[in-house]
Write an enzyme that holds these catalytic residues in place. Structure first.
Site, mmCIF file in Angstrom:
data_model
loop_
_atom_site.group_PDB
_atom_site.id
_atom_site.type_symbol
_atom_site.label_atom_id
_atom_site.label_comp_id
_atom_site.label_asym_id
_atom_site.label_seq_id
_atom_site.Cartn_x
_atom_site.Cartn_y
_atom_site.Cartn_z
ATOM 1 N N ASP A 57 -9.726 9.712 5.666
ATOM 2 C CA ASP A 57 -8.513 10.349 5.145
ATOM 3 C C ASP A 57 -7.570 10.468 6.330
ATOM 4 O O ASP A 57 -7.847 11.210 7.292
ATOM 5 C CB ASP A 57 -8.839 11.732 4.569
ATOM 6 C CG ASP A 57 -7.607 12.428 4.013
ATOM 7 O OD1 ASP A 57 -6.476 12.081 4.428
ATOM 8 O OD2 ASP A 57 -7.768 13.325 3.173
ATOM 9 N N VAL A 58 -6.460 9.756 6.284
ATOM 10 C CA VAL A 58 -5.581 9.661 7.461
ATOM 11 C C VAL A 58 -4.862 10.979 7.770
ATOM 12 O O VAL A 58 -4.273 11.118 8.844
ATOM 13 C CB VAL A 58 -4.552 8.504 7.328
ATOM 14 C CG1 VAL A 58 -5.249 7.175 7.117
ATOM 15 C CG2 VAL A 58 -3.528 8.773 6.237
ATOM 16 N N ASN A 84 -2.239 0.777 6.596
ATOM 17 C CA ASN A 84 -1.664 0.477 5.274
ATOM 18 C C ASN A 84 -1.548 1.703 4.375
ATOM 19 O O ASN A 84 -0.657 1.754 3.519
ATOM 20 C CB ASN A 84 -2.552 -0.591 4.595
ATOM 21 C CG ASN A 84 -2.296 -0.690 3.109
ATOM 22 O OD1 ASN A 84 -1.330 -1.317 2.673
ATOM 23 N ND2 ASN A 84 -3.142 -0.054 2.306
ATOM 24 N N TYR A 164 10.301 9.337 0.915
ATOM 25 C CA TYR A 164 9.575 8.100 1.221
ATOM 26 C C TYR A 164 10.344 7.190 2.185
ATOM 27 O O TYR A 164 9.796 6.748 3.206
ATOM 28 C CB TYR A 164 9.263 7.353 -0.073
ATOM 29 C CG TYR A 164 8.566 6.034 0.147
ATOM 30 C CD1 TYR A 164 7.268 5.980 0.633
ATOM 31 C CD2 TYR A 164 9.226 4.825 -0.110
ATOM 32 C CE1 TYR A 164 6.632 4.763 0.842
ATOM 33 C CE2 TYR A 164 8.594 3.613 0.095
ATOM 34 C CZ TYR A 164 7.297 3.588 0.568
ATOM 35 O OH TYR A 164 6.673 2.389 0.790
ATOM 36 N N LYS A 168 9.402 5.822 6.214
ATOM 37 C CA LYS A 168 9.195 4.453 6.700
ATOM 38 C C LYS A 168 10.162 4.138 7.856
ATOM 39 O O LYS A 168 9.807 3.392 8.772
ATOM 40 C CB LYS A 168 9.337 3.454 5.546
ATOM 41 C CG LYS A 168 8.240 3.589 4.480
ATOM 42 C CD LYS A 168 6.832 3.345 5.023
ATOM 43 C CE LYS A 168 5.792 3.202 3.915
ATOM 44 N NZ LYS A 168 4.407 3.025 4.434
ATOM 45 N N ASP A 200 -0.534 0.610 -8.158
ATOM 46 C CA ASP A 200 -0.539 2.008 -8.610
ATOM 47 C C ASP A 200 0.652 2.776 -8.061
ATOM 48 O O ASP A 200 1.156 3.709 -8.687
ATOM 49 C CB ASP A 200 -1.793 2.694 -8.044
ATOM 50 C CG ASP A 200 -2.805 2.954 -9.130
ATOM 51 O OD1 ASP A 200 -2.444 2.817 -10.308
ATOM 52 O OD2 ASP A 200 -3.951 3.288 -8.787
HETATM 53 N N1 LIG Z 1 3.878 -1.479 -3.752
HETATM 54 C C1 LIG Z 1 5.035 -1.745 -3.169
HETATM 55 O O1 LIG Z 1 5.973 -2.303 -3.792
HETATM 56 C C2 LIG Z 1 5.254 -1.415 -1.716
HETATM 57 C C3 LIG Z 1 6.480 -1.804 -1.146
HETATM 58 C C4 LIG Z 1 6.692 -1.522 0.203
HETATM 59 C C5 LIG Z 1 5.702 -0.896 0.938
HETATM 60 N N2 LIG Z 1 4.514 -0.516 0.356
HETATM 61 C C6 LIG Z 1 3.513 0.141 1.200
HETATM 62 O O2 LIG Z 1 2.300 -0.564 1.097
HETATM 63 C C7 LIG Z 1 1.203 0.329 1.383
HETATM 64 C C8 LIG Z 1 0.150 0.180 0.300
HETATM 65 O O3 LIG Z 1 0.730 0.547 -0.928
HETATM 66 P P1 LIG Z 1 0.226 0.005 -2.341
HETATM 67 O O4 LIG Z 1 1.426 -0.473 -3.079
HETATM 68 O O5 LIG Z 1 -0.949 -0.891 -2.191
HETATM 69 O O6 LIG Z 1 -0.180 1.409 -3.007
HETATM 70 P P2 LIG Z 1 -1.528 1.954 -3.684
HETATM 71 O O7 LIG Z 1 -2.115 0.932 -4.592
HETATM 72 O O8 LIG Z 1 -1.136 3.282 -4.225
HETATM 73 O O9 LIG Z 1 -2.508 2.130 -2.437
HETATM 74 C C9 LIG Z 1 -2.295 3.120 -1.474
HETATM 75 C C10 LIG Z 1 -3.562 3.249 -0.667
HETATM 76 O O10 LIG Z 1 -3.355 4.276 0.327
HETATM 77 C C11 LIG Z 1 -4.451 5.171 0.227
HETATM 78 N N3 LIG Z 1 -4.129 6.503 0.732
HETATM 79 C C12 LIG Z 1 -3.143 7.340 0.353
HETATM 80 N N4 LIG Z 1 -3.220 8.501 1.041
HETATM 81 C C13 LIG Z 1 -4.277 8.372 1.879
HETATM 82 C C14 LIG Z 1 -4.887 9.223 2.833
HETATM 83 N N5 LIG Z 1 -4.428 10.462 3.083
HETATM 84 N N6 LIG Z 1 -5.947 8.755 3.532
HETATM 85 C C15 LIG Z 1 -6.427 7.518 3.294
HETATM 86 N N7 LIG Z 1 -5.920 6.678 2.382
HETATM 87 C C16 LIG Z 1 -4.856 7.103 1.684
HETATM 88 C C17 LIG Z 1 -4.814 5.178 -1.252
HETATM 89 O O11 LIG Z 1 -6.095 5.737 -1.449
HETATM 90 P P3 LIG Z 1 -6.519 6.486 -2.827
HETATM 91 O O12 LIG Z 1 -6.953 5.411 -3.786
HETATM 92 O O13 LIG Z 1 -7.633 7.380 -2.391
HETATM 93 O O14 LIG Z 1 -5.307 7.244 -3.317
HETATM 94 C C18 LIG Z 1 -4.742 3.688 -1.521
HETATM 95 O O15 LIG Z 1 -5.903 3.059 -1.063
HETATM 96 C C19 LIG Z 1 1.814 1.732 1.490
HETATM 97 O O16 LIG Z 1 1.987 2.057 2.857
HETATM 98 C C20 LIG Z 1 3.177 1.568 0.819
HETATM 99 O O17 LIG Z 1 4.123 2.485 1.314
HETATM 100 C C21 LIG Z 1 4.284 -0.762 -0.958
#
Ligand SMILES: NC(=O)c1ccc[n+]([C@@H]2O[C@H](COP(=O)([O-])OP(=O)(O)OC[C@H]3O[C@@H](n4cnc5c(N)ncnc54)[C@H](OP(=O)(O)O)[C@@H]3O)[C@@H](O)[C@H]2O)c1
Length: 241
Positions: A57-58, A84, A164, A168, A200
């Site tokens: 847990d970060v 990530n 958010y 970033k 998600d």
């Molecule tokens: N999706 C997009 O369009 C998009 C665009 C730009 C940037 N991003 C970035 O890409 C990254 C991944 O996002 P995603 O779209 O793959 O979202 P996601 O499916 O919601 O995955 C987020 C991941 O982060 C984990 N997480 C959240 N809080 C945490 C904590 N305190 N400790 C450890 N793990 C934690 C979640 O774990 P749990 O399953 O336990 O919640 C999940 O594994 C993020 O940094 C996001 O800001 C996403």
């Protein structure tokens, strides 16, 4: 080669772990929930990836310290760290975060995960990264953190996200400071934007797949010695700060 990906149980992080695994990396699957972590490790192993689970847990200092000890015990060093894990924070009406109605607690939670989480994990893993011949750090950011893009009225930057997006921008600025500190060493640190990926995170809205979203991070995690550092990339190239 050994990698650790935070938030690797699903979404983009899972695909980064799968992609690095397919390149022959042994991959630590950083995830806070035991069941989600073990499911992801099982899926990766079924794909032939040499994956191991890392409880992480970060936002929790102790969890991060324990994760570093576990990686040291199981792997002895790290060649690539992909920060990530990230959260959007609570969204308001219209999937927006209105700055004039922003709850400071939402901001605190987002910064704790997206910014301080990266500092906690990076600093805890640095002794293991320093044991690598080619340490690489990738911070997953977003083009919504680009101040240049947000200031340009002609750029489509999406909804207002007062917690958010600045988290970033903060992460981007922090990455530049790390790059300055690592100047003259073999550690390369860069920022990756995955694009709009259906996960998600955004209710599975977005034109890109998690696999596509993982590509830039995988490239930056495997840069050659003469690769860039202190820069911000997406699939099209350099993103302006
Ligand atoms: N999706 C997009 O369009 C998009 C665009 C730009 C940037 N991003 C970035 O890409 C990254 C991944 O996002 P995603 O779209 O793959 O979202 P996601 O499916 O919601 O995955 C987020 C991941 O982060 C984990 N997480 C959240 N809080 C945490 C904590 N305190 N400790 C450890 N793990 C934690 C979640 O774990 P749990 O399953 O336990 O919640 C999940 O594994 C993020 O940094 C996001 O800001 C996403």
């Amino acid at each position: 080669m050994i990698a650790l990906v935070t938030g690797a149980n699903k979404g983009i992080g899972y695909e980064i772990a799968a992609g690095l695994g397919s390149l022959g990396y042994r991959v630590g699957v950083g995830a806070r929930d035991e069941s989600r972590r073990e499911t992801a490790v099982g899926k990766l192993r079924a794909l032939g990836v040499d994956a191991f689970g890392v409880p992480l847990d970060v936002t929790d200092d102790r969890s991060v310290t324990d994760a570093a000890e576990l990686v040291e015990r199981l792997a002895g060093r790290l060649d690539a760290l992909v920060n990530n894990a990230g959260v959007s924070g609570e969204m308001g009406p219209g999937w927006q975060q209105d700055p004039t109605a922003l709850d400071p607690e939402v901001l605190r939670t987002v910064v704790d995960t997206n910014v301080m989480g990266v500092v906690r994990v990076t600093n805890a893993m640095l002794p293991l990264l320093r044991r690598s011949a080619s340490p690489r750090i990738v911070n997953i950011s977003s083009s919504v953190g680009s101040l240049t893009r947000q200031a340009d009225p002609d750029t489509e930057i999406g909804p207002i996200m007062a917690a958010y997006a600045p988290s970033k921008s903060f992460l981007n600025a922090l990455t530049v400071q790390y790059a300055r500190q690592f100047s003259g060493t073999n550690i390369l640190i860069n920022v990756a934007c995955p694009g709009m990926v259906a996960t998600d995170f955004n209710g599975f809205h977005g034109p890109r797949t998690p696999e596509q979203g993982a590509a830039t991070a995988i490239r930056l995690a495997t840069l050659p010695a003469d690769g860039p550092t202190g820069s911000f990339f997406n699939d099209d190239g350099v993103v302006p700060w």
